[in-house]
Design an enzyme around this catalytic site. Structure first.
Site, mmCIF file in Angstrom:
data_model
loop_
_atom_site.group_PDB
_atom_site.id
_atom_site.type_symbol
_atom_site.label_atom_id
_atom_site.label_comp_id
_atom_site.label_asym_id
_atom_site.label_seq_id
_atom_site.Cartn_x
_atom_site.Cartn_y
_atom_site.Cartn_z
ATOM 1 N N HIS A 162 0.865 -1.180 0.000
ATOM 2 C CA HIS A 162 0.000 0.000 0.000
ATOM 3 C C HIS A 162 0.901 1.229 0.000
ATOM 4 C CE1 HIS A 162 -3.720 2.285 0.828
ATOM 5 N NE2 HIS A 162 -2.879 3.118 1.421
ATOM 6 N N CYS A 163 0.786 2.021 -1.048
ATOM 7 C CA CYS A 163 1.663 3.183 -1.206
ATOM 8 C C CYS A 163 0.959 4.432 -0.683
ATOM 9 C CB CYS A 163 2.042 3.365 -2.674
ATOM 10 S SG CYS A 163 3.169 4.743 -2.957
ATOM 11 N N PRO A 164 1.471 5.053 0.370
ATOM 12 C CA PRO A 164 0.808 6.264 0.879
ATOM 13 C C PRO A 164 0.983 7.466 -0.042
ATOM 14 C CG PRO A 164 2.838 5.834 2.086
ATOM 15 C CD PRO A 164 2.631 4.665 1.183
ATOM 16 N N GLY A 167 -1.818 6.989 -2.379
ATOM 17 C CA GLY A 167 -3.081 6.797 -1.678
ATOM 18 C C GLY A 167 -3.871 5.612 -2.170
ATOM 19 N N GLN A 168 -3.185 4.532 -2.529
ATOM 20 C CA GLN A 168 -3.871 3.379 -3.098
ATOM 21 C C GLN A 168 -3.018 2.135 -2.907
ATOM 22 O OE1 GLN A 168 -6.477 1.689 -3.718
ATOM 23 N NE2 GLN A 168 -7.283 2.821 -5.490
#
Length: 405
Positions: A162-164, A167-168
């Site tokens: 999950h890549c902050p 945001g996805q």
């Protein structure tokens, strides 16, 4: 009014444009990411690229620097949008647990059996058994390489991480765009760094012969060079790391979790095939139609557990034909007995008082205090209309106070 899927979605996602765009719960971080891309590019165009327009007089090549910068920036933003605003490969949740794998634990007496599921199952991948886990939240067995994202609260197929910054979740359907976004950002950093260095070189060749004087003349170039150099350590390192993952057909989740285990990578098909799988394969369509209308699900019939199948003789009448025939035969024997003692011998030899007590305790026992005759006509009526309760019927079968008249 009927609702749509995105309105009743159980995950933590956020939807825009009536379900056409799906983001993670931390979608606000996209504004930070966009700012980190757009603001440096604007500074570069205003304070650096503008001064390079006339440094290449032949064919007005200086304008190409500005055009490439703007086009490259738009390309990076489009990749960011494709990465962050589409379904990464979410597996739809099941409405109920898989029935074929359910079992009931009734080891504890006087307790309701609880549903039990095997925590693991084995599936074959390239001829090698691979264990898959059961997800209690989504009520399904996760496919291979699938994992449940605790941030988005969804099971994502070929889950990478999950890549902050976008945001996805990064999964099967947006991993290709994510890699292009990271690698393109690295190239943009290299491009801006190179053009700022070139501008400093032009200043040193002109009226500012030393590096210090040229840097004082264009502080924006110095700031951009420092910014791009620091950014290259992040996006450039990320590009190199994911290049390694692609060549070995791994995900970030698998690499961090199983790096200490000397297990065989069953998904590795060779460097060339691994690269072709990521960049040349067709992206599968989404399993979810977020704009579809939610259909009302009919309630499932209650599950019948094994302990509920026991015969409750006090609550349910006997319904089998064989039982009914045995009652008729017994009643016919009773109606044909002239000698009570002879009937005792055939029925087991119980005393008359015991049958009398049994009849008096049952429903309608007041009618059995005195001997009642059973005629063939009454027996026929009894056979046609069985509304007598079971205790009374048992008393009629075994009682010794009836004789044929």
């Amino acid at each position: 009014m009927a609702k749509r899927v995105y309105e009743v979605w159980k995950g933590n996602n956020r939807f825009l444009c009536y379900g056409r765009l799906i983001f993670g719960p931390d979608a606000r971080s996209l504004f930070i990411t966009i700012s980190l891309i757009v603001i440096p590019v604007v500074i570069f165009c205003v304070f650096v690229a503008r001064h390079l327009l006339h440094k290449f007089p032949s064919y007005n090549a200086g304008y190409a620097i500005l055009v490439i910068t703007i086009a490259f920036t738009i390309y990076v933003l489009v990749l960011l949008k494709l990465t962050s605003s589409q379904d990464p490969g979410i597996i739809p949740r099941a409405s109920h647990p898989p029935e074929e794998d359910v079992s009931y634990d009734s080891s504890i007496l006087d307790s309701t059996p609880s549903a039990q599921f095997p925590r693991m199952k084995e599936v074959m991948v390239n001829g090698i058994p691979v264990k898959v886990k059961y997800c209690d939240t989504c009520m399904l067995y996760r496919p291979p390489r699938c994992s449940h994202c605790s941030i988005c609260n969804n099971c994502v197929e070929r889950f990478d991480h999950h890549c902050p910054w976008v945001g996805q979740c990064i999964g099967m359907r947006n991993y290709r765009y994510f890699f292009f976004f990271v690698s393109s950002s690295s190239l943009l950093c290299i491009y801006v760094f190179a053009m700022c260095s070139l501008y400093i070189k032009f200043l040193m060749d002109g009226d500012y012969p030393t590096v210090w004087k040229a840097m004082k003349q264009s502080p924006a170039s110095v700031i951009l060079m420092i910014y791009c150099f620091i950014s290259m350590w992040f996006v450039g390192g990320l590009t190199g790391f994911h290049s390694y993952l692609i060549s070995t057909n791994q995900t970030t989740y698998e690499n961090f979790r199983y790096r200490s285990d000397s297990r065989l990578n069953v998904y590795d098909r060779g460097c060339t095939n691994n690269i072709m799988e990521v960049f040349c394969s067709r992206i599968k369509p989404s399993r979810n139609d977020f704009r579809a209308i939610v259909l009302e699900e009919h309630p499932r019939p209650p599950d019948i557990h094994p302990h509920e199948l026991e015969d409750d003789s006090e609550s349910y009448p006997r319904s089998k034909v064989q039982d009914d025939l045995s009652i008729d035969v017994d009643m016919l024997k009773i109606s044909q007995r002239h000698n009570v003692e002879e009937f005792y011998e055939e029925t087991g030899g119980k005393s008359p008082s015991s049958f009398h007590n049994l009849a008096s305790e049952s429903k309608g026992a007041s009618d059995f205090n005195t001997p009642l005759p059973i005629t063939e006509s009454k027996l026929k009526d009894f056979h046609q209309d069985r509304i007598v309760d079971k205790p009374v019927r048992d008393a009629l079968e075994k009682s010794s106070f009836f004789s044929k008249r």
